[in-house]
Design a protein around this motif. Structure first.
Motif, PDB file in Angstrom:
ATOM      1  N   LEU A   1       0.847  -1.191   0.000  1.00 10.76           N
ATOM      2  CA  LEU A   1       0.000   0.000   0.000  1.00 10.76           C
ATOM      3  C   LEU A   1       0.880   1.239   0.000  1.00 10.76           C
ATOM      4  O   LEU A   1       1.612   1.487   0.952  1.00 10.76           O
ATOM      5  N   MET A   2       0.806   2.001  -1.062  1.00 11.70           N
ATOM      6  CA  MET A   2       1.535   3.269  -1.141  1.00 11.70           C
ATOM      7  C   MET A   2       0.545   4.413  -0.959  1.00 11.70           C
ATOM      8  O   MET A   2      -0.490   4.463  -1.632  1.00 11.70           O
ATOM      9  N   ARG A   3       0.879   5.306  -0.041  1.00  9.87           N
ATOM     10  CA  ARG A   3       0.056   6.488   0.202  1.00  9.87           C
ATOM     11  C   ARG A   3       0.888   7.723  -0.091  1.00  9.87           C
ATOM     12  O   ARG A   3       1.974   7.874   0.448  1.00  9.87           O
ATOM     13  N   TRP A   4       0.387   8.604  -0.941  1.00 11.39           N
ATOM     14  CA  TRP A   4       1.198   9.693  -1.481  1.00 11.39           C
ATOM     15  C   TRP A   4       0.378  10.979  -1.441  1.00 11.39           C
ATOM     16  O   TRP A   4      -0.724  11.049  -1.967  1.00 11.39           O
ATOM     17  N   TYR A   5       0.953  12.016  -0.837  1.00 14.51           N
ATOM     18  CA  TYR A   5       0.304  13.334  -0.815  1.00 14.51           C
ATOM     19  C   TYR A   5       1.189  14.357  -1.500  1.00 14.51           C
ATOM     20  O   TYR A   5       2.397  14.435  -1.245  1.00 14.51           O
ATOM     21  N   GLU A   6       0.593  15.142  -2.386  1.00 18.07           N
ATOM     22  CA  GLU A   6       1.309  16.211  -3.077  1.00 18.07           C
ATOM     23  C   GLU A   6       0.474  17.494  -3.046  1.00 18.07           C
ATOM     24  O   GLU A   6      -0.674  17.509  -3.484  1.00 18.07           O
ATOM     25  N   PRO A   7       1.041  18.596  -2.533  1.00 17.04           N
ATOM     26  CA  PRO A   7       0.298  19.852  -2.498  1.00 17.04           C
ATOM     27  C   PRO A   7       0.447  20.712  -3.751  1.00 17.04           C
ATOM     28  O   PRO A   7      -0.391  21.588  -3.992  1.00 17.04           O
ATOM     29  N   TRP A   8       1.522  20.492  -4.553  1.00 20.06           N
ATOM     30  CA  TRP A   8       1.801  21.418  -5.649  1.00 20.06           C
ATOM     31  C   TRP A   8       1.827  20.778  -7.030  1.00 20.06           C
ATOM     32  O   TRP A   8       1.464  21.423  -8.013  1.00 20.06           O
ATOM     33  N   VAL A   9       2.291  19.548  -7.143  1.00 27.63           N
ATOM     34  CA  VAL A   9       2.426  18.920  -8.459  1.00 27.63           C
ATOM     35  C   VAL A   9       1.775  17.536  -8.445  1.00 27.63           C
ATOM     36  O   VAL A   9       1.381  17.025  -7.397  1.00 27.63           O
TER      37      VAL A   9
ATOM     38  N   PRO B   1       1.684  13.557  -8.528  1.00 26.81           N
ATOM     39  CA  PRO B   1       2.613  12.505  -8.080  1.00 26.81           C
ATOM     40  C   PRO B   1       3.330  11.831  -9.253  1.00 26.81           C
ATOM     41  O   PRO B   1       2.743  11.638 -10.322  1.00 26.81           O
ATOM     42  N   GLY B   2       4.586  11.463  -9.018  1.00 29.78           N
ATOM     43  CA  GLY B   2       5.421  10.943 -10.097  1.00 29.78           C
ATOM     44  C   GLY B   2       4.847   9.748 -10.834  1.00 29.78           C
ATOM     45  O   GLY B   2       5.003   9.632 -12.052  1.00 29.78           O
ATOM     46  N   LEU B   3       4.192   8.842 -10.122  1.00 34.71           N
ATOM     47  CA  LEU B   3       3.660   7.640 -10.773  1.00 34.71           C
ATOM     48  C   LEU B   3       2.505   7.943 -11.719  1.00 34.71           C
ATOM     49  O   LEU B   3       2.115   7.095 -12.521  1.00 34.71           O
ATOM     50  N   LEU B   4       1.947   9.152 -11.638  1.00 33.93           N
ATOM     51  CA  LEU B   4       0.807   9.515 -12.484  1.00 33.93           C
ATOM     52  C   LEU B   4       1.178  10.551 -13.543  1.00 33.93           C
ATOM     53  O   LEU B   4       0.308  11.035 -14.262  1.00 33.93           O
ATOM     54  N   GLN B   5       2.455  10.883 -13.671  1.00 34.56           N
ATOM     55  CA  GLN B   5       2.881  11.926 -14.607  1.00 34.56           C
ATOM     56  C   GLN B   5       3.016  11.399 -16.035  1.00 34.56           C
ATOM     57  O   GLN B   5       3.442  10.273 -16.256  1.00 34.56           O
ATOM     58  N   THR B   6       2.664  12.243 -16.996  1.00 37.22           N
ATOM     59  CA  THR B   6       2.870  11.912 -18.402  1.00 37.22           C
ATOM     60  C   THR B   6       4.345  12.136 -18.763  1.00 37.22           C
ATOM     61  O   THR B   6       5.054  12.867 -18.066  1.00 37.22           O
ATOM     62  N   PRO B   7       4.826  11.528 -19.859  1.00 38.85           N
ATOM     63  CA  PRO B   7       6.217  11.749 -20.262  1.00 38.85           C
ATOM     64  C   PRO B   7       6.559  13.228 -20.453  1.00 38.85           C
ATOM     65  O   PRO B   7       7.637  13.676 -20.044  1.00 38.85           O
ATOM     66  N   ALA B   8       5.659  13.996 -21.053  1.00 39.00           N
ATOM     67  CA  ALA B   8       5.933  15.421 -21.271  1.00 39.00           C
ATOM     68  C   ALA B   8       6.017  16.177 -19.948  1.00 39.00           C
ATOM     69  O   ALA B   8       6.856  17.074 -19.777  1.00 39.00           O
ATOM     70  N   TYR B   9       5.164  15.825 -19.008  1.00 43.77           N
ATOM     71  CA  TYR B   9       5.170  16.446 -17.685  1.00 43.77           C
ATOM     72  C   TYR B   9       6.468  16.092 -16.962  1.00 43.77           C
ATOM     73  O   TYR B   9       7.107  16.958 -16.353  1.00 43.77           O
ATOM     74  N   VAL B  10       6.859  14.813 -17.036  1.00 43.00           N
ATOM     75  CA  VAL B  10       8.103  14.362 -16.403  1.00 43.00           C
ATOM     76  C   VAL B  10       9.296  15.119 -16.971  1.00 43.00           C
ATOM     77  O   VAL B  10      10.155  15.624 -16.229  1.00 43.00           O
TER      78      VAL B  10
ATOM     79  N   MET C   1      14.404  10.327 -16.896  1.00 41.52           N
ATOM     80  CA  MET C   1      13.067  10.153 -17.455  1.00 41.52           C
ATOM     81  C   MET C   1      12.747   8.678 -17.650  1.00 41.52           C
ATOM     82  O   MET C   1      11.660   8.211 -17.305  1.00 41.52           O
ATOM     83  N   ALA C   2      13.696   7.938 -18.202  1.00 43.42           N
ATOM     84  CA  ALA C   2      13.483   6.513 -18.460  1.00 43.42           C
ATOM     85  C   ALA C   2      13.202   5.770 -17.158  1.00 43.42           C
ATOM     86  O   ALA C   2      12.304   4.916 -17.089  1.00 43.42           O
ATOM     87  N   ALA C   3      13.961   6.104 -16.119  1.00 44.68           N
ATOM     88  CA  ALA C   3      13.763   5.439 -14.832  1.00 44.68           C
ATOM     89  C   ALA C   3      12.426   5.821 -14.214  1.00 44.68           C
ATOM     90  O   ALA C   3      11.720   4.974 -13.657  1.00 44.68           O
ATOM     91  N   ARG C   4      12.047   7.105 -14.315  1.00 42.79           N
ATOM     92  CA  ARG C   4      10.764   7.543 -13.769  1.00 42.79           C
ATOM     93  C   ARG C   4       9.606   6.837 -14.468  1.00 42.79           C
ATOM     94  O   ARG C   4       8.656   6.373 -13.820  1.00 42.79           O
ATOM     95  N   LEU C   5       9.665   6.739 -15.781  1.00 44.11           N
ATOM     96  CA  LEU C   5       8.581   6.103 -16.522  1.00 44.11           C
ATOM     97  C   LEU C   5       8.553   4.597 -16.283  1.00 44.11           C
ATOM     98  O   LEU C   5       7.478   3.979 -16.276  1.00 44.11           O
ATOM     99  N   GLU C   6       9.730   4.003 -16.056  1.00 45.64           N
ATOM    100  CA  GLU C   6       9.773   2.580 -15.717  1.00 45.64           C
ATOM    101  C   GLU C   6       9.078   2.333 -14.380  1.00 45.64           C
ATOM    102  O   GLU C   6       8.423   1.304 -14.187  1.00 45.64           O
ATOM    103  N   ARG C   7       9.207   3.276 -13.462  1.00 46.99           N
ATOM    104  CA  ARG C   7       8.562   3.145 -12.151  1.00 46.99           C
ATOM    105  C   ARG C   7       7.050   2.998 -12.290  1.00 46.99           C
ATOM    106  O   ARG C   7       6.404   2.328 -11.481  1.00 46.99           O
ATOM    107  N   GLN C   8       6.481   3.606 -13.304  1.00 50.06           N
ATOM    108  CA  GLN C   8       5.027   3.609 -13.447  1.00 50.06           C
ATOM    109  C   GLN C   8       4.457   2.229 -13.770  1.00 50.06           C
ATOM    110  O   GLN C   8       3.246   2.006 -13.618  1.00 50.06           O
TER     111      GLN C   8
END
Length: 276
Positions: free
Chosen positions: A107-115, A117-126, A148-155
């Motif tokens: 169970l991952m719980r993630w809070y973001e106030p400004w942007v 979360p990384g797992l939900l970002q599009t490639p252009a956003y990343v 970028m490659a590592a971030r998108l692999e995380r998804q």
């Protein structure tokens, strides 16, 4: 020079000193009980020497403070690793470390106030977000492609195994423009798609919500650790008593967030505004 690790060492020494005093033991008496040099006591309590796990256990048991052992051991293990300089945390190897942590988390719980979360970002956003970060800290985008490659692999973890994800974002994250309008349109559409994933829960805290708890971005990996990003460092929280506070905070934020159709309405309203 006093840095975060030294400050953490001094804080640990201070807690051990308080435990000793609460037990009405002098430093000389505690040292004599275990054949420790008197200088060892002063060095540990002043943060000039890091105690071993055995030292901590022996110290607490001698002071009848067994209940303090789990927190103190967690503090000790985290002493040098808790503060990861921002220049290192953004490297591709750090992104790949996240892949391992996320794969081990149910169970991952993630809070973001400004942007978003990384797992939900599009490639252009990343690309835009990481590019800005690299510009700020390094003045060069040398590692951008690998990061970028590592971030998108995380998804990929969103679609594998039996993981569950609970994201809570402030409404401001919908309004913060990363890149340009086209990038944000794609990103908002991505959020609407992500909401339909069976393992994903997404809540949005409306902008006019009452302030109830202290806030910063954080990500919880089960009840094992919490990651918090500051301007200069990434904090890895493993002390049980601190994790309880983050759980309490996430619970409060979750209760303030709207979900389902109401969350979708906020995202859709921002999307329609950007579509013109």
């Amino acid at each position: 020079m006093t840095g975060p690790a030294q400050q953490a060492r001094e804080a640990l020494g201070g807690r051990l000193r308080e435990i000793r005093k609460d037990a009405a033991l002098t430093a000389r008496a505690l040292a004599a009980m275990h054949g420790w040099p008197r200088s060892k006591m002063s060095k540990i309590e002043l943060g000039h020497q890091t105690p071993t796990e055995s030292d901590v256990v022996t110290w607490c048991r001698s002071c009848r403070a067994n209940d303090q052992i789990p927190d103190l051991i967690a503090s000790l293990r985290n002493l040098e690793a808790a503060y990861l300089e921002i220049k290192r945390m953004r490297l591709p190897v750090r992104q790949r470390q996240s892949i391992k942590w996320e794969a081990e988390t149910k169970l991952m719980r993630w809070y973001e106030p400004w942007v978003i979360p990384g797992l939900l970002q599009t490639p252009a956003y990343v690309e835009t977000l990481m590019g800005r970060v690299l510009d700020f800290y390094h003045g060069t985008r040398t590692d951008l492609e690998a990061m970028m490659a590592a971030r998108l692999e995380r998804q990929h973890v969103l679609y594998r195994g039996d993981h569950r994800f609970h994201f809570v974002i402030a409404e401001q994250a919908l309004h913060t423009t990363v890149g340009d309008n086209d990038i944000m349109i794609g990103q908002l559409d991505r959020l609407l798609v992500a909401m339909s994933l069976p393992r994903v829960a997404l809540g949005v805290i409306p902008a006019d919500t009452e302030y109830l708890v202290p806030q910063s971005n954080f990500c919880m990996f089960d009840r094992r650790k919490v990651l918090v990003e500051t301007i200069s460092a990434e904090l890895t929280i493993t002390q049980p008593r601190e994790i309880v506070l983050y759980e309490k905070t996430f619970h409060t934020l979750t209760e303030q967030a709207v979900i389902g159709a109401a969350a979708r309405a906020l995202i859709s309203a921002e999307l329609e505004k950007r579509l013109g």
